[in-house]
Design a protein around this motif. Structure first.
Motif, PDB file in Angstrom:
ATOM      1  N   ALA A  94      -1.316   7.211  -5.754  1.00 20.09           N
ATOM      2  CA  ALA A  94       0.148   7.109  -5.290  1.00 20.09           C
ATOM      3  C   ALA A  94       1.328   8.068  -5.623  1.00 20.09           C
ATOM      4  N   CYS A  95       0.985   8.496  -6.696  1.00 20.63           N
ATOM      5  CA  CYS A  95       1.341   9.777  -7.075  1.00 20.63           C
ATOM      6  C   CYS A  95       2.207  10.799  -6.667  1.00 20.63           C
ATOM      7  N   GLU A  96       0.934  11.071  -5.239  1.00 23.87           N
ATOM      8  CA  GLU A  96       1.227  12.612  -4.994  1.00 23.87           C
ATOM      9  C   GLU A  96       2.519  13.063  -4.241  1.00 23.87           C
ATOM     10  N   LYS A  97       2.017  14.671  -4.984  1.00 21.17           N
ATOM     11  CA  LYS A  97       3.495  14.532  -4.115  1.00 21.17           C
ATOM     12  C   LYS A  97       5.112  14.057  -4.677  1.00 21.17           C
ATOM     13  N   ARG A  98       4.883  13.821  -5.732  1.00 16.16           N
ATOM     14  CA  ARG A  98       5.879  13.277  -6.479  1.00 16.16           C
ATOM     15  C   ARG A  98       6.286  13.334  -7.427  1.00 16.16           C
ATOM     16  N   PRO A  99       7.340  13.210  -8.111  1.00 17.52           N
ATOM     17  CA  PRO A  99       7.645  14.353  -9.799  1.00 17.52           C
ATOM     18  C   PRO A  99       7.393  13.592 -10.917  1.00 17.52           C
ATOM     19  N   VAL A 100       6.094  12.939 -10.854  1.00 16.77           N
ATOM     20  CA  VAL A 100       5.346  12.664 -11.827  1.00 16.77           C
ATOM     21  C   VAL A 100       4.729  12.839 -12.848  1.00 16.77           C
ATOM     22  N   ILE A 121       1.636   9.553 -16.137  1.00 15.45           N
ATOM     23  CA  ILE A 121       0.572   8.902 -15.421  1.00 15.45           C
ATOM     24  C   ILE A 121      -0.331   8.421 -16.255  1.00 15.45           C
ATOM     25  N   GLU A 122      -0.680   8.947 -17.080  1.00 15.91           N
ATOM     26  CA  GLU A 122      -1.867   8.737 -18.748  1.00 15.91           C
ATOM     27  C   GLU A 122      -1.128   7.289 -19.425  1.00 15.91           C
ATOM     28  N   GLY A 123       0.578   7.702 -19.390  1.00 18.20           N
ATOM     29  CA  GLY A 123       0.889   6.990 -19.696  1.00 18.20           C
ATOM     30  C   GLY A 123       0.933   5.082 -19.690  1.00 18.20           C
ATOM     31  N   VAL A 124       0.559   5.122 -18.592  1.00 16.93           N
ATOM     32  CA  VAL A 124       0.799   4.153 -17.678  1.00 16.93           C
ATOM     33  C   VAL A 124      -1.157   3.465 -18.056  1.00 16.93           C
ATOM     34  N   VAL A 125      -1.993   4.280 -17.442  1.00 18.45           N
ATOM     35  CA  VAL A 125      -3.341   4.140 -17.291  1.00 18.45           C
ATOM     36  C   VAL A 125      -3.513   3.473 -19.733  1.00 18.45           C
ATOM     37  N   ASP A 126      -3.085   4.372 -20.416  1.00 18.39           N
ATOM     38  CA  ASP A 126      -3.514   3.785 -21.845  1.00 18.39           C
ATOM     39  C   ASP A 126      -2.347   2.043 -22.003  1.00 18.39           C
ATOM     40  N   VAL A 154      -0.268  -2.896 -12.776  1.00 22.28           N
ATOM     41  CA  VAL A 154      -0.106  -1.452 -11.832  1.00 22.28           C
ATOM     42  C   VAL A 154       0.951  -1.538 -11.140  1.00 22.28           C
ATOM     43  N   MET A 155       1.915  -2.504 -10.598  1.00 21.21           N
ATOM     44  CA  MET A 155       3.178  -2.358  -9.973  1.00 21.21           C
ATOM     45  C   MET A 155       3.766  -2.760 -10.827  1.00 21.21           C
ATOM     46  N   GLU A 156       3.953  -3.416 -12.147  1.00 23.32           N
ATOM     47  CA  GLU A 156       4.531  -3.459 -12.140  1.00 23.32           C
ATOM     48  C   GLU A 156       5.236  -2.076 -13.221  1.00 23.32           C
ATOM     49  N   GLN A 157       4.311  -1.694 -13.390  1.00 22.41           N
ATOM     50  CA  GLN A 157       4.530  -0.229 -14.153  1.00 22.41           C
ATOM     51  C   GLN A 157       4.847   1.337 -13.268  1.00 22.41           C
ATOM     52  N   LEU A 158       4.407   1.217 -12.086  1.00 22.38           N
ATOM     53  CA  LEU A 158       5.388   2.933 -11.286  1.00 22.38           C
ATOM     54  C   LEU A 158       6.650   1.877 -11.008  1.00 22.38           C
ATOM     55  N   LYS A 159       6.223   0.695 -10.873  1.00 21.84           N
ATOM     56  CA  LYS A 159       8.314   0.044 -10.165  1.00 21.84           C
ATOM     57  C   LYS A 159       9.399   0.975 -11.202  1.00 21.84           C
ATOM     58  N   ASP A 160       8.698   1.135 -12.827  1.00 15.70           N
ATOM     59  CA  ASP A 160       9.614   1.636 -13.375  1.00 15.70           C
ATOM     60  C   ASP A 160       9.203   4.092 -13.401  1.00 15.70           C
ATOM     61  N   LEU A 161       8.461   3.514 -13.388  1.00 15.11           N
ATOM     62  CA  LEU A 161       8.497   4.796 -13.096  1.00 15.11           C
ATOM     63  C   LEU A 161       8.719   5.538 -11.793  1.00 15.11           C
ATOM     64  N   ASP A 162       8.266   4.836 -10.666  1.00 16.48           N
ATOM     65  CA  ASP A 162       8.352   6.128  -9.976  1.00 16.48           C
ATOM     66  C   ASP A 162       8.462   4.648  -8.571  1.00 16.48           C
ATOM     67  N   GLU A 163       9.348   4.686  -8.493  1.00 15.84           N
ATOM     68  CA  GLU A 163       9.145   3.942  -6.391  1.00 15.84           C
ATOM     69  C   GLU A 163       8.453   3.602  -5.120  1.00 15.84           C
ATOM     70  N   VAL A 164       8.703   4.899  -5.219  1.00 25.26           N
ATOM     71  CA  VAL A 164       8.127   5.648  -3.895  1.00 25.26           C
ATOM     72  C   VAL A 164       6.902   5.733  -4.206  1.00 25.26           C
ATOM     73  N   ALA A 165       5.686   5.661  -5.756  1.00 25.97           N
ATOM     74  CA  ALA A 165       4.672   5.179  -5.868  1.00 25.97           C
ATOM     75  C   ALA A 165       4.625   4.122  -5.949  1.00 25.97           C
ATOM     76  N   TYR A 166       5.081   3.299  -6.000  1.00 24.32           N
ATOM     77  CA  TYR A 166       5.605   1.838  -6.410  1.00 24.32           C
ATOM     78  C   TYR A 166       4.937   0.944  -5.131  1.00 24.32           C
ATOM     79  N   VAL A 167       5.608   1.652  -3.584  1.00 27.98           N
ATOM     80  CA  VAL A 167       5.535   1.248  -2.625  1.00 27.98           C
ATOM     81  C   VAL A 167       4.438   2.000  -1.944  1.00 27.98           C
TER      82      VAL A 167
END
Length: 153
Positions: free
Chosen positions: A73-79, A84-89, A112-125
């Motif tokens: 989901a975060c591919e080619k994003r500035p994440v 990502i490891e922090g989200v998984v942890d 996962v979606m809750e965490q991604l929404k805060d991390l990167d909106e494109v990855a979330y979508v």
């Protein structure tokens, strides 16, 4: 701890240090009878969490599978990988703290979606499009409008 060489029960710890970011301890021991040294490892025993899939089947929680899905989901994003490891942890720790042996995949997906929404909106979508099985462009638009609406609150 029994000596692996002479089976003596009396051993002493001569060195102890944390490993795996403090998730385990490595101990050097010495047998008081034969004098030989050996290493032991101590870590917290976690319970296996079963994920109940949409079709009712059950599958053991797989940290690597979760990590790969978020990486995709975060591919080619500035994440950063560390983020990502922090989200998984965080998700894994949350599941373990629930003390539940079985968790629905829908609940895990929402975490996962809750965490991604805060991390990167494109990855979330991206994640939401796969997780919620978007059928057409209108579904994407609705999700983005909801995301923008949440952001403006």
């Amino acid at each position: 701890m029994r000596c692996p060489f002479c089976d003596n029960e009396d051993t002493k710890v001569i060195d102890s240090r944390p490993i795996d970011d403090g998730k385990a301890i490595r101990r050097r021991r010495e047998c008081e009878k034969c004098g030989k040294r050996f290493t032991t490892y101590e870590k917290v025993e976690t319970t296996i969490i079963m994920i109940i899939k949409k079709d009712g089947s059950r599958q053991a929680f797989d940290r690597d599978k979760l990590m790969n899905g978020i990486i995709k989901a975060c591919e080619k994003r500035p994440v950063a990988l560390a983020d990502i490891e922090g989200v998984v942890d965080s998700i894994e720790r949350g599941l373990n703290n629930m003390m539940e042996k079985e968790v629905k995949s829908t609940f895990l997906g929402e975490l996962v979606m809750e965490q991604l929404k805060d991390l990167d909106e494109v990855a979330y979508v991206r994640f939401a499009s796969v997780y919620r099985s978007f059928k057409d462009v209108n579904t994407f638009i609705k999700e983005i409008e909801a995301l923008v609406g949440d952001k403006n609150k």
